[in-house]
Design a protein around this motif. Structure first.
Motif, PDB file in Angstrom:
ATOM      1  N   PHE A 296       0.861  -1.190   0.000  1.00  0.00           N
ATOM      2  CA  PHE A 296       0.000   0.000   0.000  1.00  0.00           C
ATOM      3  C   PHE A 296       0.886   1.224   0.000  1.00  0.00           C
ATOM      4  O   PHE A 296       1.843   1.323   0.771  1.00  0.00           O
ATOM      5  CB  PHE A 296      -0.905  -0.005   1.231  1.00  0.00           C
ATOM      6  N   ASN A 297       0.566   2.173  -0.892  1.00  0.00           N
ATOM      7  CA  ASN A 297       1.335   3.397  -0.988  1.00  0.00           C
ATOM      8  C   ASN A 297       0.398   4.538  -1.338  1.00  0.00           C
ATOM      9  O   ASN A 297      -0.475   4.408  -2.200  1.00  0.00           O
ATOM     10  CB  ASN A 297       2.417   3.264  -2.080  1.00  0.00           C
ATOM     11  N   THR A 298       0.541   5.654  -0.646  1.00  0.00           N
ATOM     12  CA  THR A 298      -0.222   6.851  -0.989  1.00  0.00           C
ATOM     13  C   THR A 298       0.715   8.041  -1.035  1.00  0.00           C
ATOM     14  O   THR A 298       1.677   8.122  -0.256  1.00  0.00           O
ATOM     15  CB  THR A 298      -1.350   7.102   0.028  1.00  0.00           C
ATOM     16  N   ASN A 299       0.491   8.947  -1.977  1.00  0.00           N
ATOM     17  CA  ASN A 299       1.358  10.106  -2.104  1.00  0.00           C
ATOM     18  C   ASN A 299       0.549  11.327  -2.508  1.00  0.00           C
ATOM     19  O   ASN A 299      -0.482  11.222  -3.177  1.00  0.00           O
ATOM     20  CB  ASN A 299       2.485   9.846  -3.098  1.00  0.00           C
ATOM     21  N   ILE A 300       1.013  12.469  -2.088  1.00  0.00           N
ATOM     22  CA  ILE A 300       0.440  13.767  -2.460  1.00  0.00           C
ATOM     23  C   ILE A 300       1.527  14.564  -3.167  1.00  0.00           C
ATOM     24  O   ILE A 300       2.655  14.670  -2.679  1.00  0.00           O
ATOM     25  CB  ILE A 300      -0.070  14.530  -1.224  1.00  0.00           C
ATOM     26  N   ASN A 301       1.188  15.126  -4.335  1.00  0.00           N
ATOM     27  CA  ASN A 301       2.148  15.866  -5.147  1.00  0.00           C
ATOM     28  C   ASN A 301       1.612  17.261  -5.456  1.00  0.00           C
ATOM     29  O   ASN A 301       0.407  17.418  -5.710  1.00  0.00           O
ATOM     30  CB  ASN A 301       2.401  15.138  -6.466  1.00  0.00           C
ATOM     31  N   ALA A 302       2.493  18.245  -5.434  1.00  0.00           N
ATOM     32  CA  ALA A 302       2.115  19.620  -5.772  1.00  0.00           C
ATOM     33  C   ALA A 302       3.162  20.223  -6.692  1.00  0.00           C
ATOM     34  O   ALA A 302       4.373  20.039  -6.477  1.00  0.00           O
ATOM     35  CB  ALA A 302       1.973  20.468  -4.510  1.00  0.00           C
ATOM     36  N   TYR A 303       2.696  20.932  -7.745  1.00  0.00           N
ATOM     37  CA  TYR A 303       3.615  21.513  -8.723  1.00  0.00           C
ATOM     38  C   TYR A 303       3.123  22.890  -9.131  1.00  0.00           C
ATOM     39  O   TYR A 303       1.939  23.091  -9.421  1.00  0.00           O
ATOM     40  CB  TYR A 303       3.702  20.609  -9.960  1.00  0.00           C
ATOM     41  N   THR A 304       4.026  23.841  -9.158  1.00  0.00           N
ATOM     42  CA  THR A 304       3.724  25.185  -9.656  1.00  0.00           C
ATOM     43  C   THR A 304       4.842  25.617 -10.604  1.00  0.00           C
ATOM     44  O   THR A 304       6.016  25.300 -10.389  1.00  0.00           O
ATOM     45  CB  THR A 304       3.600  26.217  -8.518  1.00  0.00           C
ATOM     46  N   GLN A 305       4.455  26.362 -11.654  1.00  0.00           N
ATOM     47  CA  GLN A 305       5.422  26.836 -12.638  1.00  0.00           C
ATOM     48  C   GLN A 305       5.087  28.275 -13.013  1.00  0.00           C
ATOM     49  O   GLN A 305       3.922  28.608 -13.213  1.00  0.00           O
ATOM     50  CB  GLN A 305       5.395  25.937 -13.887  1.00  0.00           C
ATOM     51  N   PHE A 306       6.117  29.126 -13.109  1.00  0.00           N
ATOM     52  CA  PHE A 306       5.944  30.537 -13.408  1.00  0.00           C
ATOM     53  C   PHE A 306       6.748  30.909 -14.653  1.00  0.00           C
ATOM     54  O   PHE A 306       7.881  30.451 -14.824  1.00  0.00           O
ATOM     55  CB  PHE A 306       6.409  31.412 -12.236  1.00  0.00           C
ATOM     56  N   GLN A 307       6.145  31.718 -15.511  1.00  0.00           N
ATOM     57  CA  GLN A 307       6.869  32.246 -16.655  1.00  0.00           C
ATOM     58  C   GLN A 307       7.985  33.154 -16.148  1.00  0.00           C
ATOM     59  O   GLN A 307       7.761  34.029 -15.311  1.00  0.00           O
ATOM     60  CB  GLN A 307       5.915  33.016 -17.570  1.00  0.00           C
ATOM     61  N   LYS A 308       9.199  32.913 -16.601  1.00  0.00           N
ATOM     62  CA  LYS A 308      10.356  33.552 -15.983  1.00  0.00           C
ATOM     63  C   LYS A 308      10.369  35.064 -16.146  1.00  0.00           C
ATOM     64  O   LYS A 308      10.772  35.794 -15.235  1.00  0.00           O
ATOM     65  CB  LYS A 308      11.630  32.947 -16.588  1.00  0.00           C
ATOM     66  N   GLU A 309       9.928  35.577 -17.294  1.00  0.00           N
ATOM     67  CA  GLU A 309      10.044  37.014 -17.543  1.00  0.00           C
ATOM     68  C   GLU A 309       8.917  37.810 -16.902  1.00  0.00           C
ATOM     69  O   GLU A 309       9.127  38.911 -16.408  1.00  0.00           O
ATOM     70  CB  GLU A 309      10.080  37.272 -19.052  1.00  0.00           C
ATOM     71  N   THR A 310       7.703  37.274 -16.913  1.00  0.00           N
ATOM     72  CA  THR A 310       6.551  38.023 -16.410  1.00  0.00           C
ATOM     73  C   THR A 310       6.123  37.590 -15.013  1.00  0.00           C
ATOM     74  O   THR A 310       5.393  38.319 -14.345  1.00  0.00           O
ATOM     75  CB  THR A 310       5.351  37.849 -17.353  1.00  0.00           C
ATOM     76  N   GLY A 311       6.536  36.393 -14.590  1.00  0.00           N
ATOM     77  CA  GLY A 311       6.103  35.868 -13.300  1.00  0.00           C
ATOM     78  C   GLY A 311       4.696  35.318 -13.297  1.00  0.00           C
ATOM     79  O   GLY A 311       4.171  34.932 -12.248  1.00  0.00           O
ATOM     80  N   LYS A 312       4.047  35.237 -14.466  1.00  0.00           N
ATOM     81  CA  LYS A 312       2.687  34.707 -14.532  1.00  0.00           C
ATOM     82  C   LYS A 312       2.689  33.205 -14.279  1.00  0.00           C
ATOM     83  O   LYS A 312       3.606  32.485 -14.668  1.00  0.00           O
ATOM     84  CB  LYS A 312       2.058  35.013 -15.893  1.00  0.00           C
TER      85      LYS A 312
ATOM     86  N   GLN B 225      -0.961  22.656  -9.872  1.00  0.00           N
ATOM     87  CA  GLN B 225      -1.788  21.479  -9.694  1.00  0.00           C
ATOM     88  C   GLN B 225      -1.358  20.686  -8.473  1.00  0.00           C
ATOM     89  O   GLN B 225      -0.212  20.738  -8.050  1.00  0.00           O
ATOM     90  CB  GLN B 225      -1.732  20.583 -10.929  1.00  0.00           C
ATOM     91  N   ILE B 226      -2.310  19.959  -7.941  1.00  0.00           N
ATOM     92  CA  ILE B 226      -2.073  19.086  -6.800  1.00  0.00           C
ATOM     93  C   ILE B 226      -2.795  17.780  -7.073  1.00  0.00           C
ATOM     94  O   ILE B 226      -3.879  17.772  -7.675  1.00  0.00           O
ATOM     95  CB  ILE B 226      -2.548  19.734  -5.474  1.00  0.00           C
ATOM     96  N   ASN B 227      -2.177  16.668  -6.697  1.00  0.00           N
ATOM     97  CA  ASN B 227      -2.847  15.388  -6.908  1.00  0.00           C
ATOM     98  C   ASN B 227      -2.571  14.427  -5.764  1.00  0.00           C
ATOM     99  O   ASN B 227      -1.545  14.511  -5.080  1.00  0.00           O
ATOM    100  CB  ASN B 227      -2.479  14.767  -8.255  1.00  0.00           C
ATOM    101  N   LEU B 228      -3.517  13.535  -5.552  1.00  0.00           N
ATOM    102  CA  LEU B 228      -3.437  12.477  -4.543  1.00  0.00           C
ATOM    103  C   LEU B 228      -3.552  11.141  -5.245  1.00  0.00           C
ATOM    104  O   LEU B 228      -4.452  10.938  -6.074  1.00  0.00           O
ATOM    105  CB  LEU B 228      -4.566  12.632  -3.520  1.00  0.00           C
ATOM    106  N   ASN B 229      -2.660  10.205  -4.939  1.00  0.00           N
ATOM    107  CA  ASN B 229      -2.668   8.887  -5.567  1.00  0.00           C
ATOM    108  C   ASN B 229      -2.572   7.801  -4.504  1.00  0.00           C
ATOM    109  O   ASN B 229      -1.826   7.936  -3.525  1.00  0.00           O
ATOM    110  CB  ASN B 229      -1.496   8.742  -6.544  1.00  0.00           C
ATOM    111  N   ILE B 230      -3.309   6.733  -4.727  1.00  0.00           N
ATOM    112  CA  ILE B 230      -3.262   5.565  -3.856  1.00  0.00           C
ATOM    113  C   ILE B 230      -3.005   4.343  -4.727  1.00  0.00           C
ATOM    114  O   ILE B 230      -3.695   4.129  -5.729  1.00  0.00           O
ATOM    115  CB  ILE B 230      -4.573   5.388  -3.076  1.00  0.00           C
TER     116      ILE B 230
END
Length: 805
Positions: A523-539, A544-549
């Protein structure tokens, strides 16, 4: 009872969690016959490796006495010999499905892991299953097991009244080790009792520790071996018969030679002269609507075997070598392209790889491709001209990889592509580090990459850097990384990279059980979170966030489930295909479920539905993967797979003023469209024995996009209706591939292959939703081609033929 528990604990501790086990071997001068009998007297004179402990599912549990394993090791100046007795209280229940090389199937197996440097970094793994089949791979903790690597060795497996027996002969040519007179190798022995889905190892592989290769025992007693010259030739000849609707049937004879030379006991030279990739597995093409190219798997043996050094830093995408030409021919008025090669022919390729006794690995790969031309015809004068679309090109990869402390490494990599004449050159260098604490509890890794592109009218450079820290042991683990790529980073001459000009943050945390419970084997469960920003504008480009079992039940059925959520709108700088422009992606919520029943059963099934909802009117996506499989007997098995995926009201790029003179220059057109994908595939095998197999692989793929309305992309990333656009931008792709082959490994390293192949592809903007009609029209397509080929490869060991000359 308490006393018994205490004694069991002492035995468990001594066998499982004591110091690394050591096995003694001895030199032999007599001949060993590989017949699965172990009846030579010398086998009884060496110590036995026994007292195996469970790896999975109940990590550390002692093997029952009636299923014990006993292993002995001998050696001479040419090879190492392994003799293994696998006891089983019910030999008639030993699973023994016959399969082709490197596929275990539903069968018990025995394996030996060898690390000639005993540095905890890489295992050479050799397996024999109860049906007398072979598998081998290179294994590292970073890259896992690479079964594309094939060595030449010999083995024999025999079922007996007490279980089964394996004898193995592994030549030194298949291994890497130092030249010291006294050797200490890292070694482990592995066994799976398939009907119980239980795996055992001689030296405990503790699942609390996030490493596999560093938990070997050792083998002592290898001294003063005088290894023979490692020089091998692999000549091959192939005959192809081609036929399609547009031309008469014709034949073609090809031949070539591969050479493998041991520069010393640690370094090997591989050379490919006059290559022939005609029997390479076909690519699974898809209708690619993304702004990025489709990435294909490497199926050519030279570029997959033993390339672990070259994969460091993820800079090397071998499909660039011999792939499509770099340049598209430009036509004038009244001209058309009548011939444009889809691939570039390879002159030759060489690679040198190995590692010194101090742990320094050196890898060098070089390949040269020939000039390639397209042919253009003037439709008025009927005259033709040739246009150079790929010059003479040299591809080069150089790697220095220093291992230390048996669990860490620092690597320097350089890739270089030089094109003859006034064409683009590319150079990329990287420093990569992978550092682990002494007890393999924590890891610090990362890389720094620098690219430089030299074109006649333009030069650019860029940086790609990553830093990560993780806890890699125990039930609770975590990982975090940050990544930054500048706008000018470009490694696509010999690598592949999709997104640039951003910085990102990623983290996950996970929990796993280390021993079975009343409900789960794993049995394995994990939570993942990822964010990405445009380097020049910071937008914000991604969030996203996800949960997996993921779990395996007591009956060894896999069950998985996941949720994923994009909570805010994000800015997509890639879909518009125009620098500085972006579109806005809506929030999204999705889920998936997966079921895979126990493959031990004759009938098993894989089932994987997915669904997602986006925050736009009626915009959804959903799909299903369904794959039943049936094993008729130990010889015959079939596996069918159906994959359906649909996107409703998808928004995506279809045209722009830079590509269409009828549009204003800065206009970008998006479509509101439905995207539908169907994939049907059938794979089967009939194995006469472990060295003679018939294989079937068929794939029918159909995907289309149906545009319903069009929009103009505004400068603020929003879409507004654009009613004046009338071009037909629907897309329809249908492909068919069929491979039927016969393979006979008639001697170690030598193979006869007979292959029938048919394939066809149809791409247009006319959609016919009649599934059956699409299939029959494709098979009646004038582009449907048929190829029948026979290929013979013969392995020649210089030491066996030198006296002839």
């Amino acid at each position: 009872m308490k006393k018994q528990h205490f004694l069991y604990f002492l035995l468990f501790f001594a066998l499982g969690y004591g110091q690394k086990k050591t096995l003694q071997t001895k030199f032999i001068s007599e001949k060993i016959t590989l017949d699965g009998k172990l009846d030579e007297t010398i086998w009884q004179t060496v110590p036995i490796a026994t007292d195996f402990v469970m790896f999975q599912p109940d990590n550390g549990k002692v093997v029952p006495q009636n299923k014990r394993t006993e292993v002995r090791v001998l050696y001479d100046n040419e090879a190492i010999y392994i003799g293994a007795l696998m006891y089983d209280d019910e030999p008639n229940k030993i699973l023994r499905e016959i399969n082709k090389r490197d596929e275990f199937g539903t069968a018990d197996f025995f394996g030996v892991f060898i690390n000639g440097y005993n540095d905890g970094q890489q295992n050479f793994q050799f397996f024999v299953n109860a049906a007398d089949g072979q598998a081998d791979c290179l294994a590292t903790d970073n890259n896992g097991e690479d079964y594309s690597w094939d060595a030449v060795w010999d083995s024999k497996a025999v079922i007996t009244d007490f279980g089964w027996v394996v004898e193995m002969r592994i030549p030194y040519a298949a291994l890497r080790f130092s030249s010291e007179s006294k050797q200490t190798w890292g070694v482990n022995f592995f066994r799976e009792i398939r009907r119980d889905r239980q795996k055992y190892s001689w030296n405990l592989i503790d699942t609390k520790i996030g490493t596999f290769t560093q938990q070997n025992g050792t083998i002592d007693g290898i001294e003063n071996i005088k290894t023979p010259t490692r020089l091998f030739f692999l000549p091959y000849a192939s005959f192809y018969t081609y036929a399609n609707a547009n031309q008469k049937t014709y034949g073609e004879l090809k031949g070539g030679l591969d050479i493998k030379y041991g520069i010393n006991d640690a370094f090997t030279l591989d050379a490919m002269l006059i290559p022939d990739f005609g029997q390479t597995k076909y690519d699974d093409r898809i209708l690619n609507l993304s702004p990025f190219e489709q990435q294909f798997n490497e199926n050519r043996g030279f570029f997959t075997e033993g390339t672990d050094l070259f994969s460091k830093g993820n800079l090397f995408y071998s499909r660039r070598i011999g792939g499509p030409p770099s340049y598209h021919p430009e036509t004038q008025a009244n001209e058309e392209i009548i011939e444009n090669p889809t691939t570039v022919d390879l002159y030759n390729a060489t690679k040198i790889s190995g590692r010194t006794k101090s742990g320094l690995g050196i890898g060098y790969l070089n390949a040269v491709t020939q000039k390639t031309y397209a042919t253009i015809k003037d439709t008025i004068t009927q005259q033709t001209r040739r246009v150079l679309v790929e010059p003479l090109t040299n591809y080069n990869v150089l790697v220095f990889d220093q291992r230390f402390h048996k669990n860490s490494s620092v690597t320097l990599i350089n890739t270089n592509v030089t094109r003859n004449g006034s064409f683009r050159d590319g150079n990329v260098s990287a420093l990569v580090w992978d550092l682990n604490t002494a007890k393999n509890t924590y890891n610090l890794s990362g890389n720094f990459k620098y690219s430089y592109i030299n074109e006649i009218e333009d030069k650019k450079s860029g940086i790609n850097s990553l830093l990560s820290f993780s806890k890699t042991s125990g039930k609770y683990r975590y990982y975090g990384e940050t990544n930054m790529i500048t706008k000018g980073f470009d490694n696509n001459d010999l690598g592949i990279n999709f997104e640039t000009n951003y910085y990102s943050f990623y983290g996950n945390t996970s929990y796993r059980i280390l021993n079975p419970t009343k409900i789960f084997n794993s049995f394995n469960t994990n939570i993942n979170a990822y964010t990405q920003f445009q380097k020049e504008t910071g937008k914000l480009q991604s969030d996203q966030i996800n949960l997996n079992i993921n779990s395996t039940t007591k009956k060894n059925h896999y069950i998985g489930f996941g949720l994923e959520y994009r909570p805010v709108e994000t800015y997509n700088y890639y879909e518009p295909r125009t620098e500085g422009r972006y579109s806005i992606d809506p929030t999204r919520f999705g889920s998936w479920f997966s079921l895979s029943t126990n493959y031990n059963n004759k009938f098993a099934i894989d089932f994987n539905p997915t669904i997602a909802f986006l925050n736009e009117s009626k915009r959804t996506s959903y799909g299903i993967f369904l794959s039943p499989r049936y094993r008729f007997n130990d010889h015959l098995a079939l596996n069918y797979a159906f994959n359906f995926f649909r996107q409703n009201n998808n928004k995506g790029y279809v045209d722009s003023g830079s590509n269409n003179d009828d549009l204003p220059p800065d206009t970008i057109i998006y479509a509101n469209r439905n995207v539908i994908n169907y994939t049907n595939s059938l794979n089967g095998k009939y194995s006469i024995n472990s060295k003679m197999n018939f294989n079937l692989s068929a794939r029918y793929y159909w995907s289309y996009t149906e545009n319903k309305s069009f929009y103009e992309l505004e400068n603020n990333g929003r879409l507004t209706p654009y009613d004046n656009y009338t071009d037909n931008k629907n897309q329809n792709l249908i492909t068919w591939n069929l491979d039927v082959s016969y393979n006979w490994w008639f001697a170690p390293g030598s193979q006869l292959t007979i292959l029938y192949r048919s394939n066809a592809a149809k791409y247009d903007n006319l959609i016919n939703k009649d599934f059956g009609n699409n299939y029959t029209s494709l098979l009646n397509n004038e582009d449907l081609s048929h190829v029948l080929s026979i290929s013979l490869k013969y392995f020649i060991d210089y030491n066996q033929v030198k006296n002839v000359f």
